[in-house]
Design a protein around this motif. Structure first.
Motif, mmCIF file in Angstrom:
data_model
loop_
_atom_site.group_PDB
_atom_site.id
_atom_site.type_symbol
_atom_site.label_atom_id
_atom_site.label_comp_id
_atom_site.label_asym_id
_atom_site.label_seq_id
_atom_site.Cartn_x
_atom_site.Cartn_y
_atom_site.Cartn_z
ATOM 1 N N GLY A 183 0.820 -1.206 0.000
ATOM 2 C CA GLY A 183 0.000 0.000 0.000
ATOM 3 C C GLY A 183 0.857 1.259 0.000
ATOM 4 N N ARG A 184 1.888 1.239 0.807
ATOM 5 C CA ARG A 184 2.788 2.397 0.873
ATOM 6 C C ARG A 184 3.458 2.626 -0.467
ATOM 7 N NH1 ARG A 184 5.029 6.157 0.478
ATOM 8 N NH2 ARG A 184 6.544 7.249 1.753
ATOM 9 N N ALA A 185 3.912 1.533 -1.091
ATOM 10 C CA ALA A 185 4.589 1.649 -2.383
ATOM 11 C C ALA A 185 3.626 2.155 -3.453
ATOM 12 C CB ALA A 185 5.180 0.298 -2.786
ATOM 13 N N LEU A 186 2.389 1.674 -3.411
ATOM 14 C CA LEU A 186 1.399 2.065 -4.412
ATOM 15 C C LEU A 186 1.143 3.564 -4.366
ATOM 16 C CD1 LEU A 186 -0.177 0.332 -6.425
ATOM 17 C CD2 LEU A 186 -2.057 0.273 -4.814
ATOM 18 N N GLY A 187 1.201 4.131 -3.161
ATOM 19 C CA GLY A 187 0.881 5.544 -3.013
ATOM 20 C C GLY A 187 2.082 6.467 -3.090
ATOM 21 N N GLU A 188 3.268 5.918 -3.253
ATOM 22 C CA GLU A 188 4.468 6.743 -3.232
ATOM 23 C C GLU A 188 4.494 7.746 -4.371
ATOM 24 O OE1 GLU A 188 6.776 7.439 -1.130
ATOM 25 O OE2 GLU A 188 7.500 8.839 -2.640
ATOM 26 N N PHE A 189 4.933 8.946 -4.061
ATOM 27 C CA PHE A 189 4.877 10.046 -5.032
ATOM 28 C C PHE A 189 6.173 10.835 -5.051
ATOM 29 C CE2 PHE A 189 2.662 13.274 -7.405
ATOM 30 C CZ PHE A 189 3.282 14.451 -7.033
ATOM 31 N N GLY A 190 6.553 11.393 -3.911
ATOM 32 C CA GLY A 190 7.669 12.329 -3.867
ATOM 33 C C GLY A 190 9.002 11.713 -4.195
ATOM 34 N N ALA A 191 9.291 10.551 -3.599
ATOM 35 C CA ALA A 191 10.611 9.954 -3.791
ATOM 36 C C ALA A 191 10.815 9.532 -5.239
ATOM 37 C CB ALA A 191 10.802 8.769 -2.851
ATOM 38 N N THR A 192 9.787 8.941 -5.867
ATOM 39 C CA THR A 192 9.972 8.506 -7.255
ATOM 40 C C THR A 192 10.086 9.714 -8.176
ATOM 41 O OG1 THR A 192 7.600 8.374 -7.679
ATOM 42 C CG2 THR A 192 8.668 6.379 -6.929
ATOM 43 N N LEU A 193 9.330 10.786 -7.894
ATOM 44 C CA LEU A 193 9.412 11.956 -8.769
ATOM 45 C C LEU A 193 10.809 12.561 -8.724
ATOM 46 C CD1 LEU A 193 8.062 13.981 -10.619
ATOM 47 C CD2 LEU A 193 7.341 15.260 -8.616
ATOM 48 N N VAL A 194 11.331 12.705 -7.502
ATOM 49 C CA VAL A 194 12.638 13.337 -7.359
ATOM 50 C C VAL A 194 13.739 12.422 -7.898
ATOM 51 C CG1 VAL A 194 14.334 14.070 -5.651
ATOM 52 C CG2 VAL A 194 11.970 14.795 -5.433
ATOM 53 N N PHE A 195 13.639 11.115 -7.644
ATOM 54 C CA PHE A 195 14.728 10.216 -8.018
ATOM 55 C C PHE A 195 14.638 9.776 -9.480
ATOM 56 C CE2 PHE A 195 18.267 7.671 -7.485
ATOM 57 C CZ PHE A 195 18.042 6.347 -7.797
ATOM 58 N N ALA A 196 13.461 9.348 -9.917
ATOM 59 C CA ALA A 196 13.359 8.733 -11.247
ATOM 60 C C ALA A 196 12.668 9.604 -12.278
ATOM 61 C CB ALA A 196 12.628 7.389 -11.145
ATOM 62 N N GLY A 197 12.031 10.684 -11.854
ATOM 63 C CA GLY A 197 11.344 11.534 -12.825
ATOM 64 C C GLY A 197 9.950 11.017 -13.140
ATOM 65 N N SER A 198 9.331 11.614 -14.134
ATOM 66 C CA SER A 198 7.968 11.235 -14.476
ATOM 67 C C SER A 198 7.803 11.235 -15.991
ATOM 68 C CB SER A 198 6.983 12.223 -13.837
ATOM 69 O OG SER A 198 5.691 12.040 -14.346
#
Lengths: 266, 262
Positions: A197-212
């Protein structure tokens, strides 16, 4: 009114408040958009891509978390070694990090200018802008949720069960696999559901690290965020799907938990 | 004994109530006029305005100015959903004009212009001209289509020949929700180049270099500010706007690299 009559009322009031506060935004998601609109918004290829990326990356992250986290939690639960309490705190650290901080930390460690950046570049491993980077970020933020639960689960297994297994000649590996895991399965499943559930909702870390980028790194939460300013019904629709998905995960975990209980009692 | 413990309980309940009451009134007090007693202005502004606006806000004499920076489109969506800042400053006059036509904003006033440049990490030589953006293996970062920097970028790309445009788009590795995301990916060395505003390069304090674009491709980036109808401190909001046009605000904007409005 005496205090003894007030207290149960206060309990009911607190629960009612908590329940309505927690469920109201979720109900509002479904109430604001009609079912027909929901379905047609999901058909949008951008939404489908985002859901696919979310499912793939969270699934992969969960697999890594389970594979490495389960033995790690077993060691934390059953062994005492110098620095054990430090290790436990370190493992829980990502829990309290704001997601953007987690993203910045990942960059500082694994980004192109990070500590391991040159080493990764030499080994031709690309994380930033890649789906692999999303998996790394999700694993980082979600593992503490599983590790804590798993450690607590293993620590609370009846020691007599483990002793019995050893007395019957099973080595530790066998005890771990055939006795500990099945016994702790309900709690392990609950931890896995939390982590997922936590991974499904993750937003900030993936945006900053991997982009969108659609189809590569844009997960469902990122797609919702992008949609929210220009296509609010589309954002609602995607949000509704995420809610339904999270609900399904919770339900599946309960099923596994009850199955595990049945097996344990058998 | 029973009457005494009841007395204690009543005292404790009273103490809790007092605590809650104090906390509530403190919170209410803070919400009203800030710790220094000055009235508070809330400004929703485009991310690219951060440096200039924060400097202006610090010098703004009559109020405590609080900023909410983000993608102008996201801020507009918030206003549509009922969020009520005192002022809204967008990096695209269309966004504020839309809110005006919906009755959510008073007539917006243009107050600055900007231009697009190609930004590269300082000292990098991978990308040195527009033509380099279409080369194989170049990693680009742009803004998402719904955010002003992203739509300006796409408008720019539309003016290029199709093959070049498609090669450039194929090199895009991330579409960031606002221009600070683009800047971030460049300064961290992940991307080779990106499209940002000229002011972002200045604001980066030497971590980015700018590659100027030919005049026809620089884009007409126009900022407009509008006051929300029915706010409490209307006169202060108007003072804020006039400072942007001819006072300390204008000075802060020019210092940050913005151009005056037409």
């Amino acid at each position: 009114m005496s205090a003894s009559r007030l207290f149960p009322l206060a309990l009911v009031a607190a629960l009612a408040l908590a329940l309505s506060f927690l469920t109201f935004p979720i109900v509002a998601i479904f109430a604001d958009v009609g079912p027909g609109e929901l379905v047609s918004s999901i058909d949008d290829p951008g939404s489908l891509d985002a859901l696919r990326i979310s499912l793939e990356t969270t699934g992969l992250a969960l697999a890594i978390i389970l594979a490495i986290g389960t033995p790690a939690a077993w060691m934390l639960a059953t062994r005492s070694f110098p620095g054990r309490s430090v290790a436990i705190t370190l493992v829980e650290l990502p829990l309290v990090l704001p997601p953007a901080v987690a993203g910045v930390g990942l960059l500082a460690a694994l980004g192109p200018k990070g500590i391991l950046g040159p080493a990764l570049a030499d080994g031709n491993v690309e994380l930033v802008f890649q789906t692999a980077g999303v998996v790394v970020a999700l694993t980082f933020v979600a593992s503490p949720f599983y590790l804590r639960q798993a450690q607590a689960a293993f620590a609370s297994i009846d020691p007599q069960l483990l002793d019995a297994s050893r007395t019957l000649g099973a080595g530790e590996a066998r005890t771990f696999a055939r006795v500990a895991i099945p016994t702790a399965l309900p709690a392990l499943a609950a931890g896995a559901a939390l982590a997922w559930g936590r991974a499904l909702g993750e937003f900030g870390a993936t945006l900053v690290f991997a982009g969108s980028l659609r189809g590569v790194t844009q997960t469902a939460p990122l797609a919702i965020f992008e949609r929210f300013s220009t296509d609010f019904p589309g954002a609602l629709a995607l949000a509704a799907v995420l809610v339904a998905l999270s609900g399904a995960i919770l339900l599946a975990t309960k099923l596994v938990a009850t199955l595990g209980l049945d097996r344990a009692q058998a | 004994m029973p009457s005494r413990s009841q007395h204690e309980r009543a005292l404790r309940a009273g103490a809790w109530l007092a605590l809650v009451g104090v906390a509530a009134s403190l919170a209410a007090g803070c919400g009203g006029s800030g710790s220094s007693g000055k009235p508070r202005l809330t400004v929703s502004a485009a991310a690219s305005l951060k440096g200039a606006f924060e400097r202006y806000g610090r010098d703004f004499p009559d109020a405590q100015v609080r900023f909410s920076f983000g993608g102008s489109d996201e801020l507009a969506a918030q206003i549509r959903q009922g969020v009520k800042p005192d002022l809204y400053a967008a990096a695209n006059v269309k966004l504020s004009a839309q809110l005006f036509s919906e009755g959510l904003l008073e007539k917006p006033v243009p107050f600055a212009r900007n231009r697009l440049v190609i930004a590269v990490p300082a000292g990098s030589s991978r990308v040195r001209a527009l033509s380099d953006l279409a080369r194989n293996g170049v990693k680009l970062v742009v803004g998402a289509p719904s955010v002003p920097i992203g739509s300006y970028t796409r408008a720019l790309l539309e003016r290029l020949p199709r093959v070049q445009r498609e090669r450039i788009l194929a090199n895009v590795r991330s579409q960031e929700p606002d221009v600070t995301g683009v800047v971030g990916k460049l300064t961290e060395g992940a991307a080779d180049a990106g499209f940002v505003y000229a002011t972002d390069v200045i604001a980066s304090g030497g971590r980015l270099d700018a590659i100027e674009l030919p005049k026809r491709l620089r884009g007409r980036v126009a900022y407009a500010v509008g006051i929300l109808p029915g706010i409490e401190h209307e006169q202060l909001a108007r003072a804020f706007v006039s400072g942007l046009l001819s006072g300390r605000g204008r000075a802060a904007l020019l210092e940050a690299g913005f151009e005056p409005p037409r």
